[in-house]
Design an enzyme around this catalytic site. Structure first.
Site, PDB file in Angstrom:
ATOM      1  N   ASP A 209       0.693  -1.114   0.026  1.00 28.24           N
ATOM      2  CA  ASP A 209       0.126   0.181  -0.088  1.00 28.24           C
ATOM      3  C   ASP A 209       0.963   1.900  -0.058  1.00 28.24           C
ATOM      4  O   ASP A 209      -0.112   2.693  -0.263  1.00 28.24           O
ATOM      5  CB  ASP A 209      -1.178   0.631   1.366  1.00 28.24           C
ATOM      6  CG  ASP A 209      -2.423  -1.205   1.368  1.00 28.24           C
ATOM      7  OD1 ASP A 209      -2.400  -1.479   0.389  1.00 28.24           O
ATOM      8  OD2 ASP A 209      -3.148  -1.031   2.519  1.00 28.24           O
ATOM      9  N   ARG A 254      -5.998  -0.535   2.585  1.00 23.90           N
ATOM     10  CA  ARG A 254      -6.453   0.148   3.450  1.00 23.90           C
ATOM     11  C   ARG A 254      -6.976   1.064   4.564  1.00 23.90           C
ATOM     12  O   ARG A 254      -8.180   0.955   4.575  1.00 23.90           O
ATOM     13  CB  ARG A 254      -5.959  -1.365   4.544  1.00 23.90           C
ATOM     14  CG  ARG A 254      -7.030  -1.356   6.011  1.00 23.90           C
ATOM     15  CD  ARG A 254      -6.071  -2.295   6.604  1.00 23.90           C
ATOM     16  NE  ARG A 254      -5.057  -3.566   6.754  1.00 23.90           N
ATOM     17  CZ  ARG A 254      -3.498  -3.381   6.425  1.00 23.90           C
ATOM     18  NH1 ARG A 254      -2.833  -3.219   7.318  1.00 23.90           N
ATOM     19  NH2 ARG A 254      -3.762  -5.517   6.533  1.00 23.90           N
ATOM     20  N   ILE A 362      -3.493 -12.291  -6.368  1.00 21.53           N
ATOM     21  CA  ILE A 362      -3.290 -12.283  -7.556  1.00 21.53           C
ATOM     22  C   ILE A 362      -2.214 -11.318  -7.932  1.00 21.53           C
ATOM     23  O   ILE A 362      -1.037 -11.620  -8.058  1.00 21.53           O
ATOM     24  CB  ILE A 362      -4.027 -12.407  -9.281  1.00 21.53           C
ATOM     25  CG1 ILE A 362      -4.852 -13.305  -9.327  1.00 21.53           C
ATOM     26  CG2 ILE A 362      -3.209 -11.671 -10.225  1.00 21.53           C
ATOM     27  CD1 ILE A 362      -6.181 -12.781 -10.069  1.00 21.53           C
TER      28      ILE A 362
END
Length: 441
Positions: A209, A254, A362
């Protein structure tokens, strides 16, 4: 923050001549050695320079990473442990391989062990074996995604982890992971200090992230949005192939929207980017559903990219759950939006076709792309340089195109979020054409 907050702890003064110095000749020097006085400015603006000059304040700066002329640890007597924690991320095997190669080929350290399944591997009751890591063993692991050491989430007993480090005679522990892993590394460091042990703890920032504070880029991030680029291209094909076609793609993020924003900028086919940093309404004249409908009426297809942490305000009544690492478990905004879009358009009789794509796992398990692979290699090299010089409780950072060392406690004090007033977000608004706000007055 003060200048002192950026200082990295050290185990002591180095008195061992680095093998890197011994290997270079006077007429063809290879290494530019650094020392503790070499610093990288946090704020390089003229305004900050003038302010510090006028006030006499020492500007905040990071310690420059790089090889030291003198080492704290004697390579021939040094034993190293490597652990990977948290979720999978492109580049983990690259970092492991680069650590082993740097330790062996540049410093002559052959005693390197891999700790299986994260911090669990340092707790005896799990009975996870240590594995020997040598240059031949890791020679091709960078060609696959994931981590050959396995990983895990969750807190472990710090005292027992340090017991294991003592029993195994580990001198240096490299911890590869995100903010949760780094908090664990800092806790291990504090326990080591309480026992007056001479063990170095070094962190290598792994977060897909890109949300670790005071580090401009972490490994895995570029590969993530590069793979997302291909997925969005195919999603656009799906959307444009149907009348009022909608492709809804959920990406990682997130608490921050860096991947969603960067992926959208890498391919100018995205019409809406929804991120955790900006709340939006579903209904009403300025709500997302109404603006989505107008887009479809004008162009008859649409691509929406949503970060996994976006729109969590819609789930507040559902209660808060946390994963093993203590992170809030977000509700599935992708499925939620798909259902809400379908419900609203069916209710109003608006014809549409929607495809929902969630490629998260993936992407996480993919092999690192060339530039990320290079970045992993440089992070690992600088981690080895710092640890062997006796630096501890540090994480290798990247700031103003320079590799840095900074205290772990400083970088995990808060998470990094995207500045919605920054050039990055305004570039997204220009590329997508979406309104700056989808909140009703």
């Amino acid at each position: 923050m003060k200048f002192e907050d950026y200082l990295v702890p050290s185990l002591g003064t180095g008195d061992v001549v680095s093998p890197l110095k011994q290997s270079q000749s006077e007429d063809s020097p290879v290494y530019q050695f650094v020392d503790d006085s070499d610093r990288i400015l946090y704020d390089v603006s003229l305004e900050n320079f003038m302010r510090c000059r006028d006030s006499g304040e020492i500007p905040a700066s990071f310690e420059k990473a790089g090889p030291r002329e003198m080492l704290y640890f004697e390579p021939a007597k040094t034993k190293v442990g490597i652990v990977t924690c948290g979720g999978l991320c492109p580049g983990q095997n690259n970092v492991i391989r680069s650590l082993v190669n740097e330790l062996y080929y540049r410093y002559g350290i052959s005693r390197v062990v891999g700790i299986k399944y994260g911090y669990e591997g340092l707790i005896s009751r799990y009975n996870h074996p240590f594995v020997e890591l040598s240059a031949p063993i890791v020679s091709e692991i960078h060609l696959t995604g994931g981590t050959i050491l396995g990983s895990s989430r969750g807190n472990q007993d710090v005292a027992k982890m340090v017991d294991t480090l003592e029993i195994m005679n580990i001198n240096i522990l490299f911890c590869i992971g995100g903010d949760g892993t780094l908090r664990g590394a800092h806790a291990i460091y504090k326990e080591i200090v309480s026992r007056n042990l001479k063990i170095s703890v070094a962190g290598i920032p792994k977060t897909i992230d890109n949300d670790i504070d005071l580090i401009q880029k972490s490994f895995g991030f570029e590969t993530a949005f590069s793979i997302a680029n291909d997925i969005i291209r195919n999603a656009h094909n799906e959307a444009s192939g149907a009348y009022n076609g909608i492709a809804l793609v959920k990406l990682m993020g997130r608490d921050s929207g860096f991947i969603a924003a960067s992926a959208a900028l890498s391919i100018s086919e995205v019409n809406f980017v929804l991120v955790p940093e900006i709340a939006f309404d579903l209904h009403g004249p300025r709500g997302f559903l109404e603006i989505l409908k107008k887009r479809l009426e004008e162009r008859h297809h649409c691509v929406v990219v949503v970060a996994e942490g976006a729109g969590q305000e819609f789930f507040q009544s559902a209660g808060e759950e946390r994963d093993a690492s203590g992170n809030v478990k977000h509700k599935d905004i992708g499925v939620f939006l798909k259902d809400k879009i379908s419900e609203e358009f069916k209710r109003t009789g608006f014809p549409h076709s929607i495809k929902y794509i969630d490629p998260s796992y993936i992407i996480r398990s993919a092999q690192a792309n060339p530039n990320d692979s290079k970045f992993c290699n440089l992070l690992a090299q600088n981690a080895v340089h710092g640890a062997l010089a006796g630096k501890t409780d540090f994480v290798v950072g990247f700031w103003n195109d320079q590799f840095t060392l900074l205290p772990i406690a400083l970088t995990v004090a808060k998470g990094k979020k995207m500045d919605v007033k920054s050039e990055l977000w305004w570039n997204v608004l220009e590329a997508t054409g979406q309104p700056p706000s989808m909140k009703n007055p």
